[in-house]
Scaffold this motif. Sequence first.
Motif, PDB file in Angstrom:
ATOM      1  N   UNK A 181       9.611   6.010   3.782  1.00 38.02           N
ATOM      2  CA  UNK A 181       9.080   6.986   4.749  1.00 38.02           C
ATOM      3  C   UNK A 181       7.598   6.742   5.004  1.00 38.02           C
ATOM      4  N   UNK A 182       6.843   6.436   3.951  1.00 36.96           N
ATOM      5  CA  UNK A 182       5.412   6.185   4.102  1.00 36.96           C
ATOM      6  C   UNK A 182       5.176   4.906   4.901  1.00 36.96           C
ATOM      7  N   UNK A 183       5.977   3.884   4.642  1.00 43.50           N
ATOM      8  CA  UNK A 183       5.840   2.640   5.401  1.00 43.50           C
ATOM      9  C   UNK A 183       6.102   2.885   6.880  1.00 43.50           C
ATOM     10  N   UNK A 184       7.082   3.735   7.176  1.00 48.00           N
ATOM     11  CA  UNK A 184       7.386   4.052   8.566  1.00 48.00           C
ATOM     12  C   UNK A 184       6.245   4.821   9.207  1.00 48.00           C
ATOM     13  N   UNK A 185       5.656   5.757   8.463  1.00 56.37           N
ATOM     14  CA  UNK A 185       4.546   6.543   8.997  1.00 56.37           C
ATOM     15  C   UNK A 185       3.323   5.681   9.268  1.00 56.37           C
ATOM     16  N   UNK A 186       3.101   4.697   8.414  1.00 55.92           N
ATOM     17  CA  UNK A 186       1.929   3.823   8.575  1.00 55.92           C
ATOM     18  C   UNK A 186       2.174   2.688   9.556  1.00 55.92           C
ATOM     19  N   UNK A 187       3.392   2.528  10.006  1.00 58.33           N
ATOM     20  CA  UNK A 187       3.695   1.444  10.938  1.00 58.33           C
ATOM     21  C   UNK A 187       3.798   0.091  10.289  1.00 58.33           C
ATOM     22  N   UNK A 188       4.041   0.050   8.977  1.00 64.92           N
ATOM     23  CA  UNK A 188       4.097  -1.219   8.256  1.00 64.92           C
ATOM     24  C   UNK A 188       5.441  -1.921   8.416  1.00 64.92           C
ATOM     25  N   UNK A 189       6.430  -1.220   8.962  1.00 63.12           N
ATOM     26  CA  UNK A 189       7.739  -1.841   9.158  1.00 63.12           C
ATOM     27  C   UNK A 189       7.804  -2.662  10.443  1.00 63.12           C
ATOM     28  N   UNK A 190       6.820  -2.490  11.315  1.00 64.05           N
ATOM     29  CA  UNK A 190       6.809  -3.236  12.571  1.00 64.05           C
ATOM     30  C   UNK A 190       6.507  -4.711  12.307  1.00 64.05           C
ATOM     31  N   UNK A 191       6.953  -5.611  13.187  1.00 66.76           N
ATOM     32  CA  UNK A 191       6.618  -7.038  13.032  1.00 66.76           C
ATOM     33  C   UNK A 191       5.102  -7.246  12.982  1.00 66.76           C
ATOM     34  N   UNK A 192       4.709  -8.332  12.317  1.00 65.47           N
ATOM     35  CA  UNK A 192       3.287  -8.608  12.121  1.00 65.47           C
ATOM     36  C   UNK A 192       2.571  -8.764  13.463  1.00 65.47           C
ATOM     37  N   UNK A 193       3.215  -9.442  14.414  1.00 62.94           N
ATOM     38  CA  UNK A 193       2.583  -9.646  15.718  1.00 62.94           C
ATOM     39  C   UNK A 193       2.359  -8.309  16.415  1.00 62.94           C
ATOM     40  N   UNK A 237      -7.076  -1.104  -3.418  1.00 60.74           N
ATOM     41  CA  UNK A 237      -6.091  -0.149  -2.923  1.00 60.74           C
ATOM     42  C   UNK A 237      -5.181  -0.712  -1.841  1.00 60.74           C
ATOM     43  N   UNK A 238      -5.349  -2.000  -1.502  1.00 60.23           N
ATOM     44  CA  UNK A 238      -4.598  -2.623  -0.409  1.00 60.23           C
ATOM     45  C   UNK A 238      -4.783  -1.826   0.892  1.00 60.23           C
ATOM     46  N   UNK A 239      -5.991  -1.385   1.130  1.00 59.86           N
ATOM     47  CA  UNK A 239      -6.291  -0.586   2.322  1.00 59.86           C
ATOM     48  C   UNK A 239      -6.540  -1.551   3.484  1.00 59.86           C
ATOM     49  N   UNK A 240      -5.468  -1.938   4.177  1.00 58.69           N
ATOM     50  CA  UNK A 240      -5.539  -2.975   5.198  1.00 58.69           C
ATOM     51  C   UNK A 240      -6.569  -2.691   6.295  1.00 58.69           C
ATOM     52  N   UNK A 241      -6.556  -1.514   6.913  1.00 56.73           N
ATOM     53  CA  UNK A 241      -7.540  -1.275   7.988  1.00 56.73           C
ATOM     54  C   UNK A 241      -8.986  -1.375   7.507  1.00 56.73           C
ATOM     55  N   UNK A 242      -9.263  -0.910   6.286  1.00 55.72           N
ATOM     56  CA  UNK A 242     -10.628  -0.963   5.769  1.00 55.72           C
ATOM     57  C   UNK A 242     -11.056  -2.403   5.494  1.00 55.72           C
ATOM     58  N   UNK A 243     -10.153  -3.200   4.934  1.00 53.08           N
ATOM     59  CA  UNK A 243     -10.472  -4.610   4.674  1.00 53.08           C
ATOM     60  C   UNK A 243     -10.763  -5.338   5.983  1.00 53.08           C
ATOM     61  N   UNK A 244      -9.895  -5.133   6.971  1.00 59.23           N
ATOM     62  CA  UNK A 244     -10.083  -5.799   8.260  1.00 59.23           C
ATOM     63  C   UNK A 244     -11.377  -5.347   8.933  1.00 59.23           C
ATOM     64  N   UNK A 263       0.817  -1.223   0.000  1.00 54.74           N
ATOM     65  CA  UNK A 263       0.000   0.000   0.000  1.00 54.74           C
ATOM     66  C   UNK A 263       0.841   1.260   0.000  1.00 54.74           C
ATOM     67  N   UNK A 264       2.053   1.191   0.581  1.00 53.03           N
ATOM     68  CA  UNK A 264       2.913   2.378   0.583  1.00 53.03           C
ATOM     69  C   UNK A 264       3.288   2.787  -0.833  1.00 53.03           C
ATOM     70  N   UNK A 265       3.515   1.808  -1.707  1.00 53.52           N
ATOM     71  CA  UNK A 265       3.840   2.125  -3.099  1.00 53.52           C
ATOM     72  C   UNK A 265       2.647   2.743  -3.820  1.00 53.52           C
ATOM     73  N   UNK A 266       1.445   2.254  -3.518  1.00 54.01           N
ATOM     74  CA  UNK A 266       0.252   2.831  -4.148  1.00 54.01           C
ATOM     75  C   UNK A 266       0.031   4.261  -3.680  1.00 54.01           C
ATOM     76  N   UNK A 267       0.258   4.521  -2.399  1.00 50.54           N
ATOM     77  CA  UNK A 267       0.076   5.870  -1.873  1.00 50.54           C
ATOM     78  C   UNK A 267       1.135   6.815  -2.431  1.00 50.54           C
ATOM     79  N   UNK A 285      -8.427   4.789   7.383  1.00 48.41           N
ATOM     80  CA  UNK A 285      -8.118   4.346   6.028  1.00 48.41           C
ATOM     81  C   UNK A 285      -6.741   4.846   5.623  1.00 48.41           C
ATOM     82  N   UNK A 286      -5.991   3.992   4.940  1.00 49.53           N
ATOM     83  CA  UNK A 286      -4.651   4.396   4.508  1.00 49.53           C
ATOM     84  C   UNK A 286      -4.691   5.414   3.382  1.00 49.53           C
ATOM     85  N   UNK A 287      -5.827   5.519   2.702  1.00 50.88           N
ATOM     86  CA  UNK A 287      -5.897   6.382   1.526  1.00 50.88           C
ATOM     87  C   UNK A 287      -6.737   7.631   1.767  1.00 50.88           C
ATOM     88  N   UNK A 288      -7.880   7.481   2.398  1.00 54.84           N
ATOM     89  CA  UNK A 288      -8.738   8.652   2.632  1.00 54.84           C
ATOM     90  C   UNK A 288      -8.440   9.333   3.957  1.00 54.84           C
TER      91      UNK A 288
END
Length: 315
Positions: free
Chosen positions: A51-63, A277-284, A35-39, A81-84
């Motif tokens: 930088x976007x991955x870091x801002x979204x917290x996507x670099x943290x471990x899955x757990x 859009x690979x919007x993870x929070x919205x899908x979940x 999703x960071x690449x799409x954004x 939402x990661x996009x809106x």
Amino acid sequence: MTAGMVLRRLGAGFLVLWLVSVLTFLLVQLTPGDPAELIAGENATVEDVARIREQLGLNAPVVEQYLRWCADLLRGDLGDSLFTGRSVTETIAQAAPATLSITGLAIVIAVVVGVSAGLLAGLRQGTWVDRAVSTAATLGIAMPSFWVAMLLISAFALSNPWLPATGYTPLAEGFWPWLSHLILPATALGLATAAELARHTRGCVADVLVRPYIRTARARGASGFWLIRRHLLRNAAIPVVTVLGLQAGRLLGGSIVVEVVAGITGLGTTAINAVLQRDYPMIQGYVLFSAVIVVVVNLAVDLTYGWINPKVRVA
């Protein structure tokens, strides 16, 4: 049904919701794409994506991401939402009324049409009525809901302005404007379920009619509406209620296609956009909300068992 049984059902429901949350989170993480690449866009640099991955917290471990999401969920926060940037809870609350309205009316249509047709066919076994209902049920199951929706729009909406072809009007703006926008999509969505209910109702009625207690009731003079209401419907209803409970989840998922055809912005449209859009929070959030609806429906089915048949309460 006793309070202990209800509490056990609720406990099982919460366990199911937890398992759904875990599986959904893991499956979303395994989905191809970033999703960071799409954004960031096509011309973004590697540094921009990082930088976007870091801002979204996507670099943290899955757990760690899952535990953070669960902590927010316990506070009633499904994230943003990661996009809106809008709250997922707010987005679902805005989109849910349209989808739940279509699904609810589809269930009403399915029950009224399916149970009535199945009861009539079961009482007239071997006649032209039975054959006609069986043929119609087979066609109803075979026809895709989106195709039925397009047929209904072409047949009714284009020549009758009182049945709009597209769009949705909230109930707060008037009952008829709300209902008129739902009739065609709900009918298209509910016909397949009506066909399933008709087939099961017909089979249950045919099975109950040969039971000894029906012959005994007839020997005592019971007939007509009294026999149907007192002896036939209650004993044939439990399998039909089971099928209806199973179909409720299918109707909720099937509303996605009908919403697209009818131009209605509901949970289906929201879910499709989130997946693209690979919007993870919205899908979940969408999957978890759908799971809650299914759990509530199953609990209602269990409670209905006890109301229909006292033997179930005793068991």
